[in-house]
Design an enzyme around this catalytic site. Structure first.
Site, PDB file in Angstrom:
ATOM      1  CD  GLN A 286     -15.264  41.002 -57.308  1.00  0.00           C
ATOM      2  OE1 GLN A 286     -14.605  41.850 -56.714  1.00  0.00           O
ATOM      3  NE2 GLN A 286     -15.141  39.715 -57.067  1.00  0.00           N
TER       4      GLN A 286
ATOM      5  CG  ASP B 224     -11.995  33.800 -60.727  1.00  0.00           C
ATOM      6  OD1 ASP B 224     -11.149  34.650 -60.413  1.00  0.00           O
ATOM      7  OD2 ASP B 224     -13.211  33.953 -60.507  1.00  0.00           O
TER       8      ASP B 224
END
Ligand code: S3P
Length: 430
Positions: free
Chosen positions: A172, A318
């Site tokens: 990100q 994740d």
């Protein structure tokens, strides 16, 4: 206080089935943002149905980008008119629960000639934003926050390129800086401490940008314009992960998932499943827009013991909640070097260990990870997802091991990335 919606999970002997999973959340965010910068109409098919990508679309709509969603065909059409046609929104932009929306939007808005405030829900308002504010400020951006947290007020203006080496491996952050760099003077370089998912780099090439990737260093030149595209989005590997883990954890299981993304920066879980003792077959069928995709089959053989080393973490960040559930059924999983889990949608180390213990599973907490050790079938119990989608799904897979029914409280959190999760779970258990 109203009680959180809950789902009851019955013990399962095995899971089986062939399925597809919803479109990839990470890729969908990027295609929407990058198509909104291009000139002309783009069409994104198999768009991710979760609330997070919807947050990105509603921010773009508020910035004046025409968007149409066709729910039946799960496609999104949007008309880019170039970066300079984004308009100052009437009010704050709401990123909801989505860190990807907030961080990548901040990179793009830092170069716009207006002021805008980005807000998020309670969880997102506690997540660290300095990691994007610092490099963007070095580029000339002006961003206000409260103690490094949202709401973020971005006073957009001219930016200049920088060479940036973040301390934390974060796709990100890398993406926010590269997207800002497209609208900055000169060249912008990001050198990562470890390889993170490279969907932004692949998407930029797909939409006609020139970028240079050399090892862990990516460079973009400012002042480029993108081209509109028709692209389809592969199934989300991180959603598939829950079914792959269930298949590896329950002997006698077989799960086949078709048309799922196989980008090598995302698939570290497959090696973990093999080390645990599962049979894993991967057939790459084709690549679209630079993203490989194909079919994965997982069959359970036995329970093993796996240690996740710190250098593996960025490639399965994740999937760590799902990986924890692997050992709820027997065997052992030990994770270190995953301190980043503490700043996800919840403190995933604390939420995970508390929830697993509540289900009767042996769990230890470390500052940078956890250990889960499966004995016989756990007693079952009630675990709370604390508003975190991946926690709800991990508890569900772990609870299949119980000797009695369990409850997952806060089950509605799955809408963030996988709205049909509970229906699919019901379909595959035996
Ligand atoms: C994402 C990057 C990862 C990941 C998140 C999605 C992305 O976060 O955990 O769910 O789409 O770029 P970080 O970049 O903060 O590690």
């Amino acid at each position: 206080m109203p009680s959180a919606p809950a789902v009851t999970i019955n013990p399962a002997r095995r899971v089986s089935g062939r399925l597809e999973v919803p479109g990839d959340k990470s890729i969908a965010h990027r295609y929407a943002l990058i198509a909104a910068l291009a000139d002309g109409p783009s069409r994104l098919t198999n768009f991710a149905p979760g609330a997070d990508c919807h947050s990105t679309l509603s921010c773009l709509a508020a910035l004046g980008v025409p968007i149409e969603e066709d729910l039946a065909s799960r496609s999104v059409s949007l008309v880019g008119r170039g970066f300079h046609h984004w308009r100052s929104p009437a009010g704050p932009l709401d990123a909801g629960n989505s860190g990807t929306t907030m961080r990548m939007m901040t990179g793009l808005l830092a170069a716009q000639p207006f002021t805008v405030t980005l807000i998020g829900d309670e969880s997102l308002s506690q997540r660290p934003m300095r990691r994007v504010m610092e490099p963007l400020t070095r580029m000339g951006g002006r961003i206000e926050a409260t103690d490094g947290h949202a709401p973020l007020t971005i006073h957009g203006g001219p930016l200049h390129g920088i060479a940036f080496a973040p301390d934390v491996p974060s796709a990100q952050v890398k993406s926010a800086v590269l997207l800002a760099g497209l609208h900055a003077d000169g060249s912008t370089t990001v050198t990562e401490p470890a390889q993170t998912r490279d969907h932004t780099e692949r998407a930029l090439v797909t939409f006609g940008y020139r970028i240079d990737v050399t090892g862990l260093t990516t460079t973009v030149q400012g002042g480029q314009r993108g081209m509109a595209r028709q692209v389809s989005i592969p199934g989300d590997f991180s959603s598939a992960a829950f079914w792959l883990v269930a298949a590896a954890a329950l002997p006698g299981s077989r799960i086949e998932i078709a048309d799922v993304g196989l980008n090598p920066t995302r698939t570290g879980l497959l090696d973990v499943l093999r080390r645990f003792g599962a049979r894993v077959t991967v057939t790459e069928t084709h690549a679209e827009a630079g993203e490989p995709r194909g079919t994965i089959v997982v069959e359970a053989d036995r329970h093993g013991s796996v240690q996740i080393a710190p250098d593996e973490v960025p490639g399965l960040i994740d999937e760590l909640p799902a990986i924890a559930a692997l050992a709820a059924h027997g065997g052992e999983v030990v994770v270190h070097g995953a301190r980043e889990l503490r700043v996800k949608e919840s403190d995933r180390i604390a939420t995970l260990v508390t929830g697993f213990r509540a289900l009767g599973i042996d769990a230890d907490e470390y500052p940078d990870g956890f250990a889960i050790r499966g004995g016989g079938p756990p007693s079952g119990g009630a675990a709370h997802a604390r508003g975190d989608h991946r926690m709800a799904m991990a508890f569900a897979i772990a609870a299949l091991a119980g000797s009695a029914p369990s409850r997952v409280e806060g089950s509605d959190a799955v809408i963030i990335s996988y709205p049909g999760f509970w229906e699919t779970l019901e379909r595959i258990v035996a």
